[in-house]
Design a protein around this motif. Structure first.
Motif, PDB file in Angstrom:
ATOM      1  N   LEU A   1       1.236   5.176   1.773  1.00  0.00           N
ATOM      2  CA  LEU A   1       0.488   5.426   3.063  1.00  0.00           C
ATOM      3  C   LEU A   1       1.272   6.796   4.263  1.00  0.00           C
ATOM      4  O   LEU A   1       0.184   7.470   4.598  1.00  0.00           O
ATOM      5  CB  LEU A   1       0.834   4.538   3.576  1.00  0.00           C
ATOM      6  CG  LEU A   1       0.372   2.960   3.942  1.00  0.00           C
ATOM      7  CD1 LEU A   1       0.316   1.650   4.877  1.00  0.00           C
ATOM      8  CD2 LEU A   1      -1.423   3.524   3.344  1.00  0.00           C
ATOM      9  N   VAL A   2       1.993   7.027   3.771  1.00  0.00           N
ATOM     10  CA  VAL A   2       2.827   8.039   4.744  1.00  0.00           C
ATOM     11  C   VAL A   2       2.205   9.195   4.161  1.00  0.00           C
ATOM     12  O   VAL A   2       1.797  10.115   4.498  1.00  0.00           O
ATOM     13  CB  VAL A   2       4.080   8.196   4.999  1.00  0.00           C
ATOM     14  CG1 VAL A   2       4.709   9.462   5.012  1.00  0.00           C
ATOM     15  CG2 VAL A   2       4.661   6.729   5.607  1.00  0.00           C
ATOM     16  N   ASP A   3       2.390   9.341   2.452  1.00  0.00           N
ATOM     17  CA  ASP A   3       2.282  10.489   1.969  1.00  0.00           C
ATOM     18  C   ASP A   3       0.884  10.867   2.232  1.00  0.00           C
ATOM     19  O   ASP A   3       0.267  11.593   1.685  1.00  0.00           O
ATOM     20  CB  ASP A   3       2.548  10.089   1.071  1.00  0.00           C
ATOM     21  CG  ASP A   3       4.471  10.455   0.245  1.00  0.00           C
ATOM     22  OD1 ASP A   3       4.546  10.844   0.974  1.00  0.00           O
ATOM     23  OD2 ASP A   3       4.997   9.671  -0.776  1.00  0.00           O
ATOM     24  N   ALA A   4      -0.091   9.440   1.742  1.00  0.00           N
ATOM     25  CA  ALA A   4      -1.435   9.929   1.951  1.00  0.00           C
ATOM     26  C   ALA A   4      -1.975  10.250   3.327  1.00  0.00           C
ATOM     27  O   ALA A   4      -3.082  11.051   3.363  1.00  0.00           O
ATOM     28  CB  ALA A   4      -2.159   8.227   1.595  1.00  0.00           C
TER      29      ALA A   4
ATOM     30  N   LEU B   1       2.194   2.312  11.693  1.00  0.00           N
ATOM     31  CA  LEU B   1       2.180   1.249  11.258  1.00  0.00           C
ATOM     32  C   LEU B   1       2.897  -0.115  11.685  1.00  0.00           C
ATOM     33  O   LEU B   1       4.178  -0.052  11.783  1.00  0.00           O
ATOM     34  CB  LEU B   1       3.020   1.690   9.592  1.00  0.00           C
ATOM     35  CG  LEU B   1       1.911   2.966   9.311  1.00  0.00           C
ATOM     36  CD1 LEU B   1       3.175   4.026   8.366  1.00  0.00           C
ATOM     37  CD2 LEU B   1       0.908   3.036   8.688  1.00  0.00           C
ATOM     38  N   VAL B   2       2.386  -1.374  11.088  1.00  0.00           N
ATOM     39  CA  VAL B   2       2.858  -2.579  11.542  1.00  0.00           C
ATOM     40  C   VAL B   2       2.633  -3.321  10.237  1.00  0.00           C
ATOM     41  O   VAL B   2       1.893  -3.464   9.581  1.00  0.00           O
ATOM     42  CB  VAL B   2       2.473  -3.226  12.974  1.00  0.00           C
ATOM     43  CG1 VAL B   2       3.016  -4.390  13.053  1.00  0.00           C
ATOM     44  CG2 VAL B   2       1.806  -2.550  14.298  1.00  0.00           C
ATOM     45  N   TYR B   3       4.507  -3.578  10.117  1.00  0.00           N
ATOM     46  CA  TYR B   3       3.578  -4.148   8.212  1.00  0.00           C
ATOM     47  C   TYR B   3       5.471  -5.207   8.306  1.00  0.00           C
ATOM     48  O   TYR B   3       6.108  -4.651   9.267  1.00  0.00           O
ATOM     49  CB  TYR B   3       4.198  -3.569   6.873  1.00  0.00           C
ATOM     50  CG  TYR B   3       5.618  -2.642   7.340  1.00  0.00           C
ATOM     51  CD1 TYR B   3       7.055  -2.873   7.260  1.00  0.00           C
ATOM     52  CD2 TYR B   3       5.072  -1.890   8.046  1.00  0.00           C
ATOM     53  CE1 TYR B   3       7.921  -1.580   7.405  1.00  0.00           C
ATOM     54  CE2 TYR B   3       6.484  -0.623   8.569  1.00  0.00           C
ATOM     55  CZ  TYR B   3       7.832  -1.188   8.035  1.00  0.00           C
ATOM     56  OH  TYR B   3       8.576  -0.424   7.974  1.00  0.00           O
ATOM     57  N   GLU B   4       5.119  -6.278   7.408  1.00  0.00           N
ATOM     58  CA  GLU B   4       5.880  -7.728   7.693  1.00  0.00           C
ATOM     59  C   GLU B   4       7.168  -7.199   6.407  1.00  0.00           C
ATOM     60  O   GLU B   4       6.771  -6.109   5.670  1.00  0.00           O
ATOM     61  CB  GLU B   4       5.673  -8.747   6.567  1.00  0.00           C
ATOM     62  CG  GLU B   4       4.856  -8.316   5.250  1.00  0.00           C
ATOM     63  CD  GLU B   4       4.328  -9.289   4.671  1.00  0.00           C
ATOM     64  OE1 GLU B   4       5.030 -10.119   3.547  1.00  0.00           O
ATOM     65  OE2 GLU B   4       3.892 -10.131   5.426  1.00  0.00           O
ATOM     66  N   ASP B   5       7.992  -7.434   6.936  1.00  0.00           N
ATOM     67  CA  ASP B   5       9.255  -6.931   6.524  1.00  0.00           C
ATOM     68  C   ASP B   5       9.643  -7.589   5.281  1.00  0.00           C
ATOM     69  O   ASP B   5      10.511  -8.024   4.868  1.00  0.00           O
ATOM     70  CB  ASP B   5      10.733  -6.893   7.109  1.00  0.00           C
ATOM     71  CG  ASP B   5      11.794  -6.156   7.163  1.00  0.00           C
ATOM     72  OD1 ASP B   5      12.127  -5.561   6.009  1.00  0.00           O
ATOM     73  OD2 ASP B   5      13.285  -6.587   7.621  1.00  0.00           O
ATOM     74  N   THR B   6       9.799  -7.262   3.992  1.00  0.00           N
ATOM     75  CA  THR B   6       9.159  -7.815   3.134  1.00  0.00           C
ATOM     76  C   THR B   6       8.870  -7.400   2.046  1.00  0.00           C
ATOM     77  O   THR B   6       8.570  -5.781   2.156  1.00  0.00           O
ATOM     78  CB  THR B   6       8.310  -8.998   2.825  1.00  0.00           C
ATOM     79  OG1 THR B   6       6.819  -8.580   3.186  1.00  0.00           O
ATOM     80  CG2 THR B   6       8.299 -10.511   3.879  1.00  0.00           C
TER      81      THR B   6
ATOM     82  N   VAL C   1      -2.024  -2.059   9.651  1.00  0.00           N
ATOM     83  CA  VAL C   1      -2.068  -3.527   9.841  1.00  0.00           C
ATOM     84  C   VAL C   1      -1.959  -4.290   8.286  1.00  0.00           C
ATOM     85  O   VAL C   1      -2.553  -4.177   7.170  1.00  0.00           O
ATOM     86  CB  VAL C   1      -1.807  -4.562  10.644  1.00  0.00           C
ATOM     87  CG1 VAL C   1      -1.054  -5.933  10.728  1.00  0.00           C
ATOM     88  CG2 VAL C   1      -2.462  -4.701  12.661  1.00  0.00           C
ATOM     89  N   HIS C   2      -0.904  -3.949   7.673  1.00  0.00           N
ATOM     90  CA  HIS C   2      -0.270  -4.720   6.340  1.00  0.00           C
ATOM     91  C   HIS C   2       0.866  -5.229   6.184  1.00  0.00           C
ATOM     92  O   HIS C   2       2.210  -5.284   6.329  1.00  0.00           O
ATOM     93  CB  HIS C   2       0.356  -3.638   5.982  1.00  0.00           C
ATOM     94  CG  HIS C   2       0.674  -3.564   4.232  1.00  0.00           C
ATOM     95  ND1 HIS C   2      -0.130  -4.085   3.131  1.00  0.00           N
ATOM     96  CD2 HIS C   2       2.279  -3.673   3.330  1.00  0.00           C
ATOM     97  CE1 HIS C   2       0.400  -3.853   2.236  1.00  0.00           C
ATOM     98  NE2 HIS C   2       1.996  -4.111   2.052  1.00  0.00           N
ATOM     99  N   MET C   3       0.020  -6.803   6.238  1.00  0.00           N
ATOM    100  CA  MET C   3       0.423  -8.454   6.638  1.00  0.00           C
ATOM    101  C   MET C   3      -0.298  -9.162   5.592  1.00  0.00           C
ATOM    102  O   MET C   3      -1.300  -8.820   5.158  1.00  0.00           O
ATOM    103  CB  MET C   3       0.635  -8.671   7.428  1.00  0.00           C
ATOM    104  CG  MET C   3       1.671  -8.048   8.733  1.00  0.00           C
ATOM    105  SD  MET C   3       1.346  -9.274  10.831  1.00  0.00           S
ATOM    106  CE  MET C   3       2.479  -7.512  11.095  1.00  0.00           C
TER     107      MET C   3
ATOM    108  N   PRO D   1       3.823   8.152  13.592  1.00  0.00           N
ATOM    109  CA  PRO D   1       5.323   9.030  14.911  1.00  0.00           C
ATOM    110  C   PRO D   1       5.796   7.895  14.969  1.00  0.00           C
ATOM    111  O   PRO D   1       6.925   7.589  15.748  1.00  0.00           O
ATOM    112  CB  PRO D   1       4.380   9.481  16.249  1.00  0.00           C
ATOM    113  CG  PRO D   1       2.981   8.523  16.297  1.00  0.00           C
ATOM    114  CD  PRO D   1       2.823   8.416  14.381  1.00  0.00           C
ATOM    115  N   ASN D   2       5.898   6.700  14.679  1.00  0.00           N
ATOM    116  CA  ASN D   2       5.981   5.366  15.148  1.00  0.00           C
ATOM    117  C   ASN D   2       5.582   3.815  13.972  1.00  0.00           C
ATOM    118  O   ASN D   2       4.985   4.353  13.435  1.00  0.00           O
ATOM    119  CB  ASN D   2       6.351   4.742  16.188  1.00  0.00           C
ATOM    120  CG  ASN D   2       7.001   3.848  17.500  1.00  0.00           C
ATOM    121  OD1 ASN D   2       7.567   3.149  16.199  1.00  0.00           O
ATOM    122  ND2 ASN D   2       6.974   3.991  18.283  1.00  0.00           N
TER     123      ASN D   2
END
Length: 647
Positions: free
Chosen positions: A186-189, A171-176, A229-231, A198-199
């Motif tokens: 997302l993790v639960d799904a 998972l890559v996402y913006e820190d907001t 990517v969630h941005m 894993p990262n």
């Protein structure tokens, strides 16, 4: 005189009626302007597009409803992409301009503060773009979201992960607030479909190119090649340009973008879109209607743009229509009687008497909107189907749809029940073009498989040149891999050491698996998982069989050697000859033609052997105590009969 007075009175009466009618007509045509605040980041693509959509929404709505006695008076303020500025602008409009509702703010972090102001002032806060799941009407009864909650898309994303049989996703996402709010969902799904995370990487909006490149390098050093990517568009476009720069948009990688970036592909630069070649995206499906096509034609002409429909812009358009309907339903009489309760405290906002009724009215609305069906459930827009698209060049190609949780993925928006039971991704989604311009589906990662290097017995496993392996264990592994419904890239890594140390490398994270003739013992099972045993342990003797002689009729000759058989045959003939010599003179049976005498030589020998065998058997029977056996033998050589009589 009396006649003139009557005419004069009639004239004044008619004049009075005319004046009264004109006053009533004037009152009928009088409209009440309802002040409504709008908080947007006007320098962003979403803010600029939303403002143009809302301007056209006002024009279209009152052109169609010219008889309405209320008019929305939109008062737009620029948040300048700043939380404090957004909150202060909202406070100013509530305090000074007495707005009855606020459309916006644009971002989730801004909405988090403004919705608290709305709760205290009892002013509805209606946002079409703050999609973080952390924002809900349960936190503030005056917050309404005329958009989908971000968590509505996680089932569609998880279905994609499951269909491609990916077991790990980074998972890559913006820190907001917008980026962090979706991660738990997302993790639960993913766990529900058997995948794990894993990262993960949280990237700040203020990160420099060097910092993003450093983080991309760290992600590239791991073995997983599937990224989500969630941005938003501003950070996402820069991120993909840098990812391509270090070679992470090449063959073997897979990238999925969420709704926030998927709905903003048109405003991003051409360089950013070129760098996103092969990316998969998820976004809500917008029904293509005549109404929408006509609107887009007018919007493009008015704004001199060629971009397609923007989802946030459509939701902004629908928000204006919903609020205009609600204000009219509340009624002009109610509005005129609803005075703002103003506190004597200069810092206090006071409260709006219209707010609660306005919220209830908006929540009850149902109508056919520009983006589809407008219906709010639990204070937010009800989710519909999602599109799965593939970025190819400067275009997005639809490869399938996620209809709902029961129907899942489908190539067509119209669900085909035959697809539900099919697990082949090719039957559920069209062929995707992956980064590197390839149709080969990227695997989760290359497995690091340790193999033991040893001397001596190599029939179970032998490490060949170029780290290839052979042997029985290798054949079992390759057969299992061929049975999998998805590719499993792997590298064999030779290991010199004991089997215990080899298996410990899995626990240490250096290897993902081990292939070899490893024995399953209790202490090893504490830190690794074994497959089912495919060979029994123990000591066995293996004899090499040269050929199969089961069908050979002479197999009975095998127990004795040729010399022994010849010696036995010679002794048999010699014994028969001796018997013939002794019996020839006294026994007439041993006389006659030569062939008869030769036959008697062999038959007499055989008969003598049978007598000996019978005698031994009877002697054994007579060995029982207290048993008396009386036997008499009768041997007739000519008839080859042997009789044993018991008296």
């Amino acid at each position: 005189m009396m006649t003139n007075q009557k005419h004069l009175l009639s004239f004044f009466f008619i004049l009075s009626l005319a004046g009264l009618g004109s006053i009533q007509l004037s009152m009928a045509k009088e409209v009440i302007r309802i002040p409504v605040g709008v908080v947007l980041d006007l320098n962003s693509s979403v803010g600029a597009i939303a403002e143009s959509y809302m301007t056209m929404a006002l024009s279209d709505f009152y052109a169609k409803h010219a008889h309405y006695r209320t008019r929305l008076d939109l008062r737009t303020r620029d948040s300048a992409d700043d939380i404090v500025t957004a909150a202060s602008e909202a406070w100013y409009m509530m305090k000074k301009e007495k707005v009855q509702a606020i459309i916006g703010p644009q971002r989730s972090a801004e909405a988090k503060f403004v919705m608290e102001l709305g709760r205290k002032a009892k002013v509805p806060i209606i946002s079409f773009s703050a999609t973080s799941p952390s924002l809900s009407q349960s936190r503030s009864p005056f917050f309404i979201r005329t958009a989908f909650d971000d968590s509505a898309q996680v089932k569609a994303i998880a279905a994609i992960i499951e269909s491609y049989a990916w077991l790990e996703v980074v998972l890559v996402y913006e820190d907001t607030d917008y980026g962090n709010g979706l991660i738990p969902y997302l993790v639960d799904a993913f766990q529900d479909v058997g995948a794990r995370v894993p990262n993960r990487s949280a990237i700040s909006l203020f990160s420099s190119d060097a910092e993003i490149l450093r983080e991309l390098g760290r992600l590239n050093s791991t073995s997983t090649r599937i990224f989500l990517v969630h941005m938003t568009a501003s950070l996402g476009s820069k991120f993909f340009i840098l990812a391509k720069k270090i070679g992470m948009m090449s063959e073997g990688y897979a990238w999925i973008v969420t709704e926030g970036l998927s709905t903003l592909l048109d405003p991003v630069s051409s360089e950013a879109k070129d760098s996103m070649e092969g990316v998969l995206g998820v976004r809500p499906h917008i029904p293509s209607t005549k109404y929408l096509k006509d609107f887009m034609k007018r919007w493009k002409k008015a704004n001199k743009m060629t971009a397609g429909p923007n989802l946030f812009g459509l939701w902004a358009y629908d928000t204006v229509w919903a609020l205009a309907m609600a204000v009219e339903k509340v009624g002009i009489e109610n509005y005129s009687s609803m005075k703002r309760n103003v506190s004597t405290n200069p810092a206090s906002l006071g409260t709006s008497a219209m707010g609660k009724t306005l919220v209830e009215t908006v929540l009850s609305l149902k109508f056919r909107s520009l983006s589809g069906n407008f219906q709010l459930v639990k204070g937010q827009l009800e989710a519909s189907a999602f599109e799965i698209f593939n970025v190819i060049g400067n275009k997005e190609r639809i490869i399938g749809y996620w209809i709902d949780q029961q129907k899942g993925l489908s190539r067509q928006l119209k669900f085909d029940s035959s697809e539900a039971a099919n697990t082949d991704v090719k039957r559920k989604l069209k062929q995707a073009i992956w980064p590197g311009d390839t149709t080969d589906r990227p695997a989760t990662k290359k497995l690091r498989i340790g193999v033991p290097v040893k001397e001596g017995f190599n029939e179970f496993l032998k490490v060949e040149k170029n780290n290839n392996i052979s042997g029985f264990s290798a054949l079992v592994f390759f057969a299992a891999v061929n049975k999998l419904p998805f590719p499993l890239p792997h590298d064999f890594l030779p290991f010199n050491g004991t089997y215990d140390n080899l298996l410990w490398q899995i626990k240490a994270g250096k290897y993902d698996a081990v292939v070899g003739d490893t024995t399953i013992v209790a202490n090893r099972s504490l830190y690794v998982d074994f497959t089912l045993p495919y060979s029994e342990s123990g000591v066995s003797m293996v004899v090499l069989v040269e050929n199969n002689e089961r069908g050979n009729i002479w197999i009975f000759l095998k127990p004795l050697s040729l010399d022994l058989w010849l010696t036995t045959g010679a002794a048999f003939i010699f014994t028969g000859f001796v018997i013939w010599v002794l019996e020839h003179r006294v026994n007439s049976e041993f006389r006659g033609p030569p062939q008869q005498q030769l036959g008697m030589i062999f038959w007499g020998e055989s008969g003598e052997q049978l007598v000996k065998i019978s005698a031994r058997n009877l002697g054994f029977c007579g060995s029982y105590p207290d048993t008396e056996l009386h036997c008499k033998f009768s041997l007739n050589v000519n008839s080859a009969e042997i009789a044993a009589c018991i008296y």
